[in-house]
Scaffold this motif. Sequence first.
Motif, PDB file in Angstrom:
ATOM      1  N   UNK A 242      43.910 109.537  57.277  1.00 27.89           N
ATOM      2  CA  UNK A 242      42.736 110.015  58.756  1.00 27.89           C
ATOM      3  C   UNK A 242      43.272 110.208  60.149  1.00 27.89           C
ATOM      4  N   UNK A 243      44.077 109.282  60.385  1.00 25.36           N
ATOM      5  CA  UNK A 243      44.906 109.369  61.547  1.00 25.36           C
ATOM      6  C   UNK A 243      45.635 110.289  61.228  1.00 25.36           C
ATOM      7  N   UNK A 244      46.420 111.148  60.339  1.00 27.72           N
ATOM      8  CA  UNK A 244      47.550 111.457  59.774  1.00 27.72           C
ATOM      9  C   UNK A 244      46.545 113.459  60.177  1.00 27.72           C
ATOM     10  N   UNK A 301      45.130 105.448  68.070  1.00 26.06           N
ATOM     11  CA  UNK A 301      44.754 105.130  67.024  1.00 26.06           C
ATOM     12  C   UNK A 301      45.606 104.916  65.435  1.00 26.06           C
ATOM     13  N   UNK A 302      47.005 105.809  66.025  1.00 24.97           N
ATOM     14  CA  UNK A 302      48.512 105.458  65.375  1.00 24.97           C
ATOM     15  C   UNK A 302      48.394 104.637  65.931  1.00 24.97           C
ATOM     16  N   UNK A 303      48.575 104.357  66.692  1.00 20.32           N
ATOM     17  CA  UNK A 303      49.598 103.328  67.420  1.00 20.32           C
ATOM     18  C   UNK A 303      48.979 101.885  66.962  1.00 20.32           C
ATOM     19  N   UNK A 304      47.175 101.871  67.116  1.00 16.83           N
ATOM     20  CA  UNK A 304      46.889 100.316  66.937  1.00 16.83           C
ATOM     21  C   UNK A 304      46.973 100.395  65.166  1.00 16.83           C
ATOM     22  N   UNK A 305      47.225 101.749  63.822  1.00 19.02           N
ATOM     23  CA  UNK A 305      47.512 101.496  62.611  1.00 19.02           C
ATOM     24  C   UNK A 305      48.705 100.487  62.415  1.00 19.02           C
ATOM     25  N   UNK A 306      49.494 101.193  63.521  1.00 25.99           N
ATOM     26  CA  UNK A 306      51.265 100.843  63.363  1.00 25.99           C
ATOM     27  C   UNK A 306      50.643  99.346  63.497  1.00 25.99           C
ATOM     28  N   UNK A 316      40.268 105.167  64.312  1.00 27.61           N
ATOM     29  CA  UNK A 316      40.967 105.857  63.531  1.00 27.61           C
ATOM     30  C   UNK A 316      39.271 106.884  63.241  1.00 27.61           C
ATOM     31  N   UNK A 317      38.308 106.138  63.139  1.00 31.40           N
ATOM     32  CA  UNK A 317      37.222 106.955  62.583  1.00 31.40           C
ATOM     33  C   UNK A 317      37.325 107.883  64.296  1.00 31.40           C
ATOM     34  N   UNK A 318      37.400 106.599  65.388  1.00 32.12           N
ATOM     35  CA  UNK A 318      36.441 107.723  66.391  1.00 32.12           C
ATOM     36  C   UNK A 318      37.805 108.840  66.349  1.00 32.12           C
ATOM     37  N   UNK A 319      39.113 109.060  65.803  1.00 31.21           N
ATOM     38  CA  UNK A 319      40.039 110.016  66.383  1.00 31.21           C
ATOM     39  C   UNK A 319      39.993 111.021  65.152  1.00 31.21           C
TER      40      UNK A 319
END
Lengths: 379, 394
Positions: A242-244, A301-306, A316-319
Amino acid sequence: MPLYYDDDQAMLAETASQFMGEEGSIKNQLRHWRDRDCKDGFGHALWKQFAEMGFTGMLVDEDDGGLGMGQVEAGIVLEEIGRNLTPSPFLSSSVLAATALKHGSNDVKGRWLSDLISGDKVYAMAIDEGPKHRPERIATRAEKSGNGFRLSGKKDFVVYGASSEMIVVAARTSGSNDDKDGITLFAVPQDASGMSHDSVRLVDSSMASHVSFDNVELDGDAVIGEVDGGRTILDAVLMAGRVGSAAEGVGVARGAMDMTVDYLKQRKQFGRLIGEFQALQHRAAHLYSEVEIARAVTVKAAQLVDGGSEKAELMTSVAKAKVAKAAGLAVREGVQMHGGIGMTDEYDIGLYMKRDRALQEFLGDQYYHAGRVAELSGY
Amino acid sequence: MSDSDLEAFRAETRQWLEANCPPEMREPVRDEEDVYWGGRNASFKNDAQKAWFEACREKGYTVPEWPKEYGGAGLTPAQGKVLRQEMAAINARSPLSSFGIWMLGPALLHFGTEGQKQRFLNEITNGEIRWCQGYSEPGSGSDLVSMQTFGEDKGDHWVVNGQKIWTSYADEADWIFCLVRTDKDNKYQGITFMLFDMASDGVSTKPIKLISGNSPFCETFMDDVTVPKSYGEDIPGYVGEINRGWDVAKYLLGHEREMISATGGGDRATSLGAVTSRQGALDPVLRAEIAMFDVDALAYTAMSEKFMDELKSGKGHPAQPNMMKYAGTELNKRRNELVMAAGGSDALEWESEASNGGKAARGWLRTKANSIEGGTSEVMLNVISKRILDLPGA
Ligand SMILES: Cc1cc2nc3c(=O)[nH]c(=O)nc-3n(C[C@H](O)[C@H](O)[C@H](O)COP(=O)(O)OP(=O)(O)OC[C@H]3O[C@@H](n4cnc5c(N)ncnc54)[C@H](O)[C@@H]3O)c2cc1C
Ligand SMILES: Cc1cc2nc3c(=O)[nH]c(=O)nc-3n(C[C@H](O)[C@H](O)[C@H](O)COP(=O)(O)OP(=O)(O)OC[C@H]3O[C@@H](n4cnc5c(N)ncnc54)[C@H](O)[C@@H]3O)c2cc1C
């Protein structure tokens, strides 16, 4: 961590931008393969180049031969893919399948990862079972059978499924269809007997399969992770995907916006450049603002996932939702502001509109993700 | 600064806040009196407000990132971010609100003489002087540069005549930073950015009532007001150069827009749906609208963070504050529309105790000004078109 790229990331962005802008351009890739009615929907030669650039295995751990990078880096590549509408299995194979395989045993990794990294093989991910994304419900079943499993059911929207040497399938090994638990992920090889593809071309010229599993016999070593323990892997795969896809959507939005703003500076009507009309200026400026925000939240979001943050799922859903809104606006305004030629196949702006539509649906549209934002926020 | 130094700073900050921020100062701001503006006539609402302000003043935390010699704490941008995060984590109120901090201060830091900085910045950080902004005139709003208030050159001073309007808190302010025309033949290079005491002879104010029922802004009249060219050695009575006040005015507007997008903007990490649904189940279509709003609002928090990071590191586009102001204020208006819809008839109450003096309704009306004050949304879009998108004729 500041919310802009560090030096290494800025360099990667530069490299990816140049590569995708030349080798992966609309003319060289999307139109080229589309106009030849290519059954894969992407070029294998380009995919080999992806491997040479180190993109194919960027999310794979260094111990397993990859680059051990994160979603921020994958997002950098995806944004350029989006901007150039470059057809490739990067998202499905190098993000989704690679994230699933990360959770596999050493045997599973040993069997599949090196060919993924080298670009020799492409993998797909099978999640959806119906026209709308609804991963909470999984009905495809794998029953115990001897030392292995027997898989039956049907999967939809398996991107580049027919071109893939292996498909990661999320199937139910226990419980009922709506249960959270009881999911197992399987690596199903292309030649598995009983698996059949109905490969269809989508509006954006990409290819996707309806895949049927009719008592497909699988060895025990096809299991990725633990039996019945696949939900956490699936969640990780979904988050990465999703973030991708949000990052790719940002690229689509920026590509469409840039083209449109350029056009406003070229086209004359009423004796003036149409970019002089305030009615269009304000809409373009509003669009810019939306796209900037979508880009910021995608990197966040990508930073938070990482970083493994507990807020990663929410953001991620917001993004994903925000990008869908912004990119949707970008392509609609893009076609409209091009006037009549925006409706022609010859102009690229319509291609952005088509890719956006496919990306909107991939792994959940804005309505799905706004609903998740509500649920995760407790209302 | 290394990550471990920064983490040490975080721990230290957390401890300091724990010891110095009274519990009352961690409650949401309920009314105007909960905000401390400082100034000659200021009084504290309660001891907690006083203690919190004084602790911050001692530490340099009324303006943490300003240099120490002017009353700041000299924090680096990274430390400033940590402090903001830690304050946000305990909902700490701002110890001091001030146009001096948001507007005049940055302009003085950039254009001021050392003497001006020593005097005026310290007065600001210590909460001693409250400033107001004299820009708009009845005939000059968006088209600010057309302003007419005139200062006649009398050698060592000017005699100023004219009228300003929409001057926020003019009736409570001690000093004004004021745009005054000093050359009638030169539109852009004929304005001087003057500083003078609101108690000067010939200055008068008349409050204007807003649709929210409050009256925080005024008409300001200047009738033969004497403005000295100097307040002492190295302390000119104007900022920048004479006739070059427009540059200062524009620079300051950039900071004003940042401030409005940060405080009056939509930058709230809390989900609107989570708050509004506490009053009872939301109608499904309203719930969906609120969810869509939350998507936009949460996305904007990331944009705010990125904007601040880029600003502090000098990476941002110089016109980006205009985008932030536009997006943030439009979002804040939408938030308040939804708050009213979720509140139903309760939110219509104008004076009752239960409604906290009509907080919802008055707040909703007040937010309508967000996209007008400091430059309207339409003007922001014009600036984005011109300076960022480089569109022709914009
Ligand atoms: C499917 C299709 C069928 C058609 N069939 C016919 C046909 O049978 N016969 C025929 O003669 N024509 C036909 N047309 C042409 C159609 O009438 C024109 O496309 C239309 O008038 C717009 O002109 P344009 O394409 O040159 O766009 P432009 O005029 O170049 O407009 C580009 C953009 O600028 C905007 N714009 C232009 N001027 C202003 C302004 N003053 N203020 C604000 N915005 C402005 C427009 O709204 C648009 O968004 C057809 C078009 C299409 C798409
Ligand atoms: C609550 C509040 C506090 C304020 N505080 C202060 C203060 O402390 N000090 C101070 O000096 N001023 C202050 N202002 C004034 C504020 O800066 C002006 O209201 C603002 O600049 C707009 O000017 P105006 O009201 O004259 O509207 P106008 O400029 O007359 O605008 C009317 C409408 O026309 C639109 N418009 C104007 N020009 C264009 C254009 N070129 N393109 C498209 N649309 C256009 C505007 O967007 C608006 O919608 C305050 C205003 C408010 C509401």
